[in-house]
Motif scaffolding. Structure first.
Motif, PDB file in Angstrom:
ATOM      1  N   SER A   1       0.738  -0.997  -0.151  1.00 38.22           N
ATOM      2  CA  SER A   1      -0.103  -0.107   0.062  1.00 38.22           C
ATOM      3  C   SER A   1       1.086   1.260   0.204  1.00 38.22           C
ATOM      4  CB  SER A   1      -0.893   0.184   1.162  1.00 38.22           C
ATOM      5  OG  SER A   1      -0.126   0.243   2.499  1.00 38.22           O
TER       6      SER A   1
ATOM      7  N   ALA B   1       0.935   3.905   2.266  1.00 42.68           N
ATOM      8  CA  ALA B   1       1.246   4.392   3.775  1.00 42.68           C
ATOM      9  C   ALA B   1       2.655   3.209   3.861  1.00 42.68           C
ATOM     10  CB  ALA B   1       0.299   4.190   4.557  1.00 42.68           C
TER      11      ALA B   1
ATOM     12  N   ASN C   1       5.579   4.459   2.115  1.00 46.10           N
ATOM     13  CA  ASN C   1       6.114   5.780   2.432  1.00 46.10           C
ATOM     14  C   ASN C   1       6.956   5.428   4.017  1.00 46.10           C
ATOM     15  OD1 ASN C   1       5.478   7.941   0.935  1.00 46.10           O
ATOM     16  ND2 ASN C   1       3.554   8.289   1.739  1.00 46.10           N
TER      17      ASN C   1
ATOM     18  N   PHE D   1      -0.485  14.696   2.018  1.00 40.95           N
ATOM     19  CA  PHE D   1      -1.029  13.693   2.615  1.00 40.95           C
ATOM     20  C   PHE D   1      -0.135  12.148   2.061  1.00 40.95           C
ATOM     21  CE2 PHE D   1      -3.522   9.611   2.245  1.00 40.95           C
ATOM     22  CZ  PHE D   1      -3.981   9.750   3.597  1.00 40.95           C
ATOM     23  N   HIS D   2       0.230  11.607   3.375  1.00 41.70           N
ATOM     24  CA  HIS D   2       1.342  10.565   3.255  1.00 41.70           C
ATOM     25  C   HIS D   2       0.594   9.329   3.643  1.00 41.70           C
ATOM     26  CE1 HIS D   2       4.258  13.373   1.658  1.00 41.70           C
ATOM     27  NE2 HIS D   2       4.075  13.922   2.741  1.00 41.70           N
TER      28      HIS D   2
ATOM     29  N   ASP E   1       7.029  11.287  -2.800  1.00 34.28           N
ATOM     30  CA  ASP E   1       5.907  10.397  -2.479  1.00 34.28           C
ATOM     31  C   ASP E   1       5.058  10.673  -3.948  1.00 34.28           C
ATOM     32  OD1 ASP E   1       3.312   9.792  -2.119  1.00 34.28           O
ATOM     33  OD2 ASP E   1       2.958  10.202  -0.130  1.00 34.28           O
TER      34      ASP E   1
ATOM     35  N   ILE F   1       2.992   8.354  -5.017  1.00 30.31           N
ATOM     36  CA  ILE F   1       1.894   7.429  -4.932  1.00 30.31           C
ATOM     37  C   ILE F   1       0.719   7.628  -5.678  1.00 30.31           C
ATOM     38  CG2 ILE F   1       0.007   6.729  -3.120  1.00 30.31           C
ATOM     39  CD1 ILE F   1       2.656   6.611  -1.212  1.00 30.31           C
TER      40      ILE F   1
END
Ligand SMILES: *Cc1c(COP(=O)(O)O)cnc(C)c1O
Length: 398
Positions: free
Chosen positions: A95, A97, A100, A129-130, A214, A216
């Motif tokens: 995922s 999170a 990260n 947002f991480h 990030d 993502i």
């Protein structure tokens, strides 16, 4: 009585039974044009033949073996990602999170292993947002998400986005690196200025810090390049990837340079599911499509077209929309009325989108969306905008 499914989401009352391309159908036969892609995740849309066949065939052969053994599908996916990017080595997880978390651990480990263990802090950004793990809540820094979860995980400092002076002023002898989304997704489709990203790279080089991106949400082809930082002509030291990389199958990755990855020796980090044969087969099937000649160019072209036509919609409905922002097929419409109302109007007209911070409507369709679908999407957005015009509300109230 509480629902069996925990009530931690605000779900729309829609349940989809099947999908094809950018379209989803409910069990009762209603059809929706998917401009949300499961939050920028269903990169190849729904029911993609290559992806679904690869997953079905691999599932029948072997799904999971653990990282106690070699996983050829993971070796292949890592090799291809290394070949296509700045990275020398890749770690797979499940995922965003978790990716990260891995990225932060690698950055701290690198500092520790190079005699700079006191450097454990990260400069992060307002509006970021991480993810939702305990450490990523601290990296995100949003008080609403942190509330009720005990002491905040130490080591994350926040400064205003796109403000290089603030970044430089926040660097101390304890700073390990900078963590930034090249385009903030949840924060409201807020792109980092290319000069800002270049300035972050320069600051990291000057102070011996690590740059962690990030990607993502903005990575995996979303902006018309494989990764968004490529538009700025810079490379990070480490980068987190998830969402679109599995085309809807749960898969995350941390991509790193050798200088970072060489510290991640056996036992330093791990996951049970991460990089299993099934997930990496999905990842390879996604890359087959994204790396095919012309694919990323088509994303850029469709994104430009959508931008141009959305800009016309903004001019047409200035009391509903304020501006278009973003890049490629990661676009936001800043709303002059509540974005949630626009999103509901879109749903009533047969389109799925996602709201984001700063009262923005997020449009992140599957990267395989057709020009005909985009045309239909723009018609739906116009119909929804008519419903949301403040004057329309007044007429309805009379
Ligand atoms: C979605 C997202 C995350 C978190 O990913 P999960 O898979 O939900 O854990 C982290 N960073 C960014 C930029 C995201 O968009």
């Amino acid at each position: 009585m509480i629902a069996a499914l925990m009530p931690n989401y605000n779900r729309a009352d829609l349940a989809f039974e099947r999908g094809e391309g950018a379209w989803l159908w409910t069990a009762d036969g209603r059809r929706f044009l998917d401009f949300g892609a499961g939050i920028a995740t269903s990169s190849l849309g729904h029911g993609h033949p290559g992806l679904t066949r690869a997953i079905a065939e691999q599932a029948a052969r072997v799904m999971h073996v653990s990282n106690l053994y070699r996983v050829p599908q993971a070796e292949e996916l890592a090799r291809r990602l290394v070949e296509a990017t700045f990275a020398d080595s890749v770690f797979f997880c499940n995922s965003g999170a978790e990716a990260n978390e891995g990225m932060v651990k690698m950055m701290r480990k690198t500092m520790s292993e190079t005699g700079r263990g006191e450097r454990y802090r990260f400069i992060c950004f307002e509006g970021a947002f991480h993810g939702r793990t305990l450490a990523m809540l601290a990296a995100t820094g949003n008080a609403k998400y942190l509330s009720g979860y005990g002491p905040e995980c130490a080591g994350f400092d926040h400064v205003p986005f796109n403000n290089l002076n603030a970044v430089r002023a926040a660097i101390t002898g304890e700073t390990a690196g900078i963590i930034v989304e090249p385009i903030q997704g949840e924060g409201g489709i807020r792109p980092a200025q290319l000069q800002f990203l270049q300035g972050l790279r320069a600051a990291c080089d000057e102070y011996g810090l690590l740059l962690g991106l990030d990607e993502i949400q903005c990575g995996m082809g979303r902006t018309g390049k494989l990764f968004a930082h490529q538009w700025a002509g810079i490379t990070p030291d480490v980068m987190s990837v998830a969402k679109g990389i599995g085309g809807g199958f749960p898969l995350g990755a941390v991509l790193a340079t050798e200088a970072v990855a060489r510290h991640m020796l056996p036992g330093t980090h791990g996951t049970t599911f991460g990089g299993n044969p099934l997930a990496c087969t999905a990842g390879n099937a996604v890359l087959d499509v994204m790396l095919a000649p012309g694919f990323l160019d088509s994303v850029a072209r469709k994104g430009q077209r959508l931008w141009d036509e959305l800009a016309a919609v903004v001019r047409e409905f200035p009391d509903v929309f304020e501006e278009v922002r973003g890049a490629g097929l990661m676009l936001g419409l800043k709303c002059a009325v509540p974005a949630g109302d626009v999103n509901n109007a879109l749903m009533a007209e047969g389109m799925l989108a996602v709201t984001a911070g700063e009262n923005v409507l997020r449009l992140v369709p599957p990267l395989v969306i057709t020009d005909e679908d985009i045309t239909q999407g723009l018609e739906i957005i116009r119909r929804a905008a008519r419903r949301c015009r403040p004057s329309a509300a007044k007429v309805a109230a009379q």
